[in-house]
Design a protein around this motif. Sequence first.
Motif, PDB file in Angstrom:
ATOM      1  N   ASN A 307      53.859  35.116  40.366  1.00 33.67           N
ATOM      2  CA  ASN A 307      52.323  34.763  40.302  1.00 33.67           C
ATOM      3  C   ASN A 307      51.798  34.531  39.166  1.00 33.67           C
ATOM      4  OD1 ASN A 307      52.243  35.929  43.081  1.00 33.67           O
ATOM      5  ND2 ASN A 307      51.881  37.880  42.466  1.00 33.67           N
ATOM      6  N   THR A 308      51.184  33.691  38.933  1.00 32.25           N
ATOM      7  CA  THR A 308      50.299  33.277  37.670  1.00 32.25           C
ATOM      8  C   THR A 308      49.601  34.450  36.995  1.00 32.25           C
ATOM      9  OG1 THR A 308      49.796  31.018  38.608  1.00 32.25           O
ATOM     10  CG2 THR A 308      48.611  31.654  36.469  1.00 32.25           C
ATOM     11  N   HIS A 309      48.994  35.218  37.803  1.00 34.48           N
ATOM     12  CA  HIS A 309      48.260  36.474  37.116  1.00 34.48           C
ATOM     13  C   HIS A 309      49.011  37.657  37.546  1.00 34.48           C
ATOM     14  CE1 HIS A 309      45.215  39.219  35.684  1.00 34.48           C
ATOM     15  NE2 HIS A 309      44.441  38.347  35.652  1.00 34.48           N
ATOM     16  N   PRO A 310      49.493  38.392  36.565  1.00 36.63           N
ATOM     17  CA  PRO A 310      50.475  39.514  37.151  1.00 36.63           C
ATOM     18  C   PRO A 310      49.684  40.679  37.903  1.00 36.63           C
ATOM     19  CG  PRO A 310      49.858  39.577  34.686  1.00 36.63           C
ATOM     20  CD  PRO A 310      49.558  38.188  35.132  1.00 36.63           C
ATOM     21  N   ALA A 311      48.467  40.732  37.854  1.00 36.32           N
ATOM     22  CA  ALA A 311      47.700  41.601  38.556  1.00 36.32           C
ATOM     23  C   ALA A 311      48.106  41.477  39.964  1.00 36.32           C
ATOM     24  CB  ALA A 311      46.207  41.616  38.234  1.00 36.32           C
ATOM     25  N   TYR A 312      48.456  40.235  40.482  1.00 36.92           N
ATOM     26  CA  TYR A 312      48.759  40.396  41.729  1.00 36.92           C
ATOM     27  C   TYR A 312      50.023  40.566  42.564  1.00 36.92           C
ATOM     28  CZ  TYR A 312      44.017  37.880  42.523  1.00 36.92           C
ATOM     29  OH  TYR A 312      42.804  37.493  42.342  1.00 36.92           O
ATOM     30  N   ASP A 313      50.759  40.990  41.449  1.00 31.82           N
ATOM     31  CA  ASP A 313      52.363  41.427  41.672  1.00 31.82           C
ATOM     32  C   ASP A 313      52.243  42.465  42.515  1.00 31.82           C
ATOM     33  OD1 ASP A 313      53.130  39.379  39.923  1.00 31.82           O
ATOM     34  OD2 ASP A 313      53.849  40.627  38.400  1.00 31.82           O
ATOM     35  N   ASP A 485      39.091  43.433  39.853  1.00 30.26           N
ATOM     36  CA  ASP A 485      38.125  44.529  39.235  1.00 30.26           C
ATOM     37  C   ASP A 485      38.927  45.097  37.871  1.00 30.26           C
ATOM     38  OD1 ASP A 485      36.047  46.134  38.912  1.00 30.26           O
ATOM     39  OD2 ASP A 485      36.897  47.893  40.200  1.00 30.26           O
ATOM     40  N   GLY A 486      38.136  44.748  37.004  1.00 25.71           N
ATOM     41  CA  GLY A 486      38.471  45.573  35.753  1.00 25.71           C
ATOM     42  C   GLY A 486      38.546  44.556  34.474  1.00 25.71           C
ATOM     43  N   ALA A 487      38.410  44.989  33.338  1.00 27.46           N
ATOM     44  CA  ALA A 487      38.454  44.296  32.001  1.00 27.46           C
ATOM     45  C   ALA A 487      39.681  43.616  31.793  1.00 27.46           C
ATOM     46  CB  ALA A 487      37.838  45.089  30.694  1.00 27.46           C
ATOM     47  N   GLU A 488      40.925  44.128  32.208  1.00 25.00           N
ATOM     48  CA  GLU A 488      42.049  43.946  31.789  1.00 25.00           C
ATOM     49  C   GLU A 488      42.535  42.627  32.646  1.00 25.00           C
ATOM     50  OE1 GLU A 488      45.712  43.467  30.239  1.00 25.00           O
ATOM     51  OE2 GLU A 488      44.195  44.479  29.518  1.00 25.00           O
ATOM     52  N   PHE A 489      41.784  42.775  34.155  1.00 26.09           N
ATOM     53  CA  PHE A 489      42.164  41.311  34.822  1.00 26.09           C
ATOM     54  C   PHE A 489      41.323  40.193  34.007  1.00 26.09           C
ATOM     55  CE2 PHE A 489      40.955  38.338  37.825  1.00 26.09           C
ATOM     56  CZ  PHE A 489      42.070  38.107  38.498  1.00 26.09           C
ATOM     57  N   ASP A 490      39.939  40.136  33.684  1.00 27.58           N
ATOM     58  CA  ASP A 490      39.370  39.373  33.100  1.00 27.58           C
ATOM     59  C   ASP A 490      40.198  38.841  31.545  1.00 27.58           C
ATOM     60  OD1 ASP A 490      37.490  39.502  34.979  1.00 27.58           O
ATOM     61  OD2 ASP A 490      35.971  40.651  33.586  1.00 27.58           O
ATOM     62  N   ARG A 491      40.812  39.854  30.809  1.00 28.62           N
ATOM     63  CA  ARG A 491      41.357  39.518  29.575  1.00 28.62           C
ATOM     64  C   ARG A 491      42.471  38.360  29.960  1.00 28.62           C
ATOM     65  NH1 ARG A 491      45.413  40.192  26.914  1.00 28.62           N
ATOM     66  NH2 ARG A 491      46.575  41.619  28.295  1.00 28.62           N
ATOM     67  N   GLN A 492      43.346  38.793  31.095  1.00 30.05           N
ATOM     68  CA  GLN A 492      44.464  38.057  31.424  1.00 30.05           C
ATOM     69  C   GLN A 492      44.044  36.609  31.829  1.00 30.05           C
ATOM     70  OE1 GLN A 492      47.985  40.052  32.954  1.00 30.05           O
ATOM     71  NE2 GLN A 492      47.016  42.095  32.510  1.00 30.05           N
ATOM     72  N   LYS A 504      38.515  19.035  31.192  1.00 33.71           N
ATOM     73  CA  LYS A 504      37.498  18.023  31.682  1.00 33.71           C
ATOM     74  C   LYS A 504      36.687  18.775  32.582  1.00 33.71           C
ATOM     75  CE  LYS A 504      38.037  13.225  32.847  1.00 33.71           C
ATOM     76  NZ  LYS A 504      38.660  12.270  33.011  1.00 33.71           N
ATOM     77  N   ALA A 505      37.119  19.751  33.566  1.00 34.24           N
ATOM     78  CA  ALA A 505      36.392  20.335  34.510  1.00 34.24           C
ATOM     79  C   ALA A 505      35.668  21.663  33.901  1.00 34.24           C
ATOM     80  CB  ALA A 505      37.069  20.445  36.054  1.00 34.24           C
ATOM     81  N   GLY A 506      36.393  22.538  33.435  1.00 38.80           N
ATOM     82  CA  GLY A 506      36.184  23.599  32.935  1.00 38.80           C
ATOM     83  C   GLY A 506      35.791  24.573  34.021  1.00 38.80           C
ATOM     84  N   LEU A 507      35.485  25.989  33.614  1.00 36.92           N
ATOM     85  CA  LEU A 507      35.352  27.041  34.475  1.00 36.92           C
ATOM     86  C   LEU A 507      34.196  27.883  33.745  1.00 36.92           C
ATOM     87  CD1 LEU A 507      38.645  28.380  35.532  1.00 36.92           C
ATOM     88  CD2 LEU A 507      37.212  27.650  36.938  1.00 36.92           C
ATOM     89  N   PRO A 508      33.412  28.410  34.784  1.00 39.05           N
ATOM     90  CA  PRO A 508      32.608  29.645  34.394  1.00 39.05           C
ATOM     91  C   PRO A 508      33.496  30.608  33.702  1.00 39.05           C
ATOM     92  CG  PRO A 508      32.141  29.097  36.779  1.00 39.05           C
ATOM     93  CD  PRO A 508      33.662  28.661  36.330  1.00 39.05           C
ATOM     94  N   PRO A 509      32.833  31.248  32.595  1.00 34.08           N
ATOM     95  CA  PRO A 509      33.493  32.195  31.656  1.00 34.08           C
ATOM     96  C   PRO A 509      33.725  33.305  32.691  1.00 34.08           C
ATOM     97  CG  PRO A 509      31.300  31.510  30.456  1.00 34.08           C
ATOM     98  CD  PRO A 509      31.515  30.792  32.080  1.00 34.08           C
ATOM     99  N   THR A 510      34.729  34.002  32.370  1.00 33.37           N
ATOM    100  CA  THR A 510      35.412  35.146  33.225  1.00 33.37           C
ATOM    101  C   THR A 510      34.459  36.260  32.930  1.00 33.37           C
ATOM    102  OG1 THR A 510      37.221  35.637  31.545  1.00 33.37           O
ATOM    103  CG2 THR A 510      37.658  34.155  33.203  1.00 33.37           C
ATOM    104  N   THR A 511      33.740  36.409  31.894  1.00 36.28           N
ATOM    105  CA  THR A 511      33.047  37.524  31.514  1.00 36.28           C
ATOM    106  C   THR A 511      31.517  37.521  32.422  1.00 36.28           C
ATOM    107  OG1 THR A 511      31.930  36.594  29.849  1.00 36.28           O
ATOM    108  CG2 THR A 511      33.983  37.785  29.420  1.00 36.28           C
ATOM    109  N   ARG A 512      31.435  36.427  33.243  1.00 36.57           N
ATOM    110  CA  ARG A 512      30.065  36.316  34.258  1.00 36.57           C
ATOM    111  C   ARG A 512      30.117  37.541  35.079  1.00 36.57           C
ATOM    112  NH1 ARG A 512      28.916  30.374  35.963  1.00 36.57           N
ATOM    113  NH2 ARG A 512      27.303  31.455  37.049  1.00 36.57           N
ATOM    114  N   PRO A 513      29.042  37.944  35.574  1.00 36.64           N
ATOM    115  CA  PRO A 513      29.155  39.047  36.784  1.00 36.64           C
ATOM    116  C   PRO A 513      29.742  38.459  37.958  1.00 36.64           C
ATOM    117  CG  PRO A 513      26.856  38.852  35.869  1.00 36.64           C
ATOM    118  CD  PRO A 513      27.918  37.854  35.248  1.00 36.64           C
TER     119      PRO A 513
END
Length: 542
Positions: A307-313, A485-492, A504-513
């Motif tokens: 998985n790209t994001h380890p939180a889903y392991d 859910d959680g700050a650690e998820f957002d950090r990773q 080129k496309a970008g993303l909303p900041p992960t810190t948004r609600p």
Amino acid sequence: MRRYIADPILASRAVMLQVVWFKRDLRIADHAPLARAAAAGPVLPIYIVEPTLWQQPDASGRHWAFIRESLIELRAALANLGQPLVIRRGEAVAVFEALRTKRGAFALWSHQETGNDWSYGRDLAVGAWAREQGIAWTEIAQQGVIRRLGSREGWARRWDQMMSADCAEAPVSLRSLDVDPGPMPPQQLPWLAPDDCPGRQRGGRSEAQRTLHSFLTERGGHYHRELSSPLTAAESCSRLSPHLAWGTLSIRETAQAAVTQLRMLDAEPIDRQASWKRALRAFIARLHWHCHFIQKLESEPRLEFTNTHPAYDGLRENEFDEARFAAWCEGRTGLPFVDACMKSLIATGWINFRMRAMLCAVASYHLWLHWPQPALHLARLFTDYEPGIHYPQMQMHSGVTGINTIRIYNPVKQGLDHDPDGIFIRRWLPELEKVPAVLIHTPWRMDERQQAETGVRLGRDYPLPIVDPIEAAREARDRVWAVRDGAEFDRQAEVIQQRHGSRKAGLPPTTRPRKKVAQAQLGLAFEDPADDPPDNPANGRA
């Protein structure tokens, strides 16, 4: 460009044999290794049928059939230049060592390859052998993919520069060498199971050129409007994806042909200009995404497996349902639009991007299948299988990247939107031929009288749904979003975004609600104001 040279002085001495190793680049046009090797000395063009490669779980007979057709044309094209393609069977290091033993030192040329994990390991082994034997191996980029990329900043600009560069010219002639070219391998390789695919696109450079020309001048005018529905996509999409995947066309010559055609439209009537210009601009944008996704696997090869994001392991791995997986693979989930798409893919080796996304989403969410096994099944079915695109997109559609929105396609709604009268469903599920349009997407709602009238006995002639699509989607959505859910998820997630995100496309900041992000975030490749992302066939699947 990567170069393995044990002794640079040795490589610059008297003219030696120049070996051009063809892999996923089965053409002579815009083939920089061939052009540069021909300028340096006598060229031995070689293709290696590697037994271990064809024993990998992502390999299939339809892949080989397309390649073999392409090899026949490539051998003829090289023979016309003076030296036919040499074909050998064996592992690459052993083949090259046998050549070195017989003919002495040579220079090795090839394109860079972002393949699967096996091909990556094979290239490392060839590189180690080359260094040990004093063989200069020059690898040249053939796509807008950058090896050892440090940052995504400026990546799109560099892609534009590469696509605008002059195409490499094919040699005028090649010196004939006293080398047995070897037989053309059989249609059925011994390591592959029989793979009947009656609707498969044919391989070869001539077919690639015909397909490109017909798209740019005849079929593509409504591309941007007709690529979503399987009723229209087979004709209106470019259908260049297998040719780009196996290299009978280069992405640069494809992009330049599209740009040239776009400029020529200024001389066309106004009513023709508008649709064609929008279509070709959309197509050119998708060529950009082609390389954007391959860059992900080039930069992080583990994405083929983890998985790209380890939180889903661990989210789905321990709940894999083999019966559900088999039903999905065979097109018997009881969800007609899903089953029709799978049956079509099995028979033709291609289906449009939105339907690919839906098949992945249904496997991952509704059936709760961990993505690697479905990914291998689809890899074998796709004639246009491109590992660098396939695995990042499988993860994106499975919701495990951490930076793309959770997009759970409703298979009933997708059918109603893109096949409202059930024409596509009836084509691929003839057992439902007599089911009226009002029930064709939900045949499980038929009562006994309707079953008798249509000749469809639910559970016998056509299966009942193996899951409730609404309830399964709701449960999957809750489980997947809970992981976020959680700050650690957002950090990773921010680390992942910095490594793989499109500037080129970008993303909303992960810190948004999170609720706002869920509404606004449409994913790296899908920044669009519509409710659904635009179909984004990054492999030229458009």
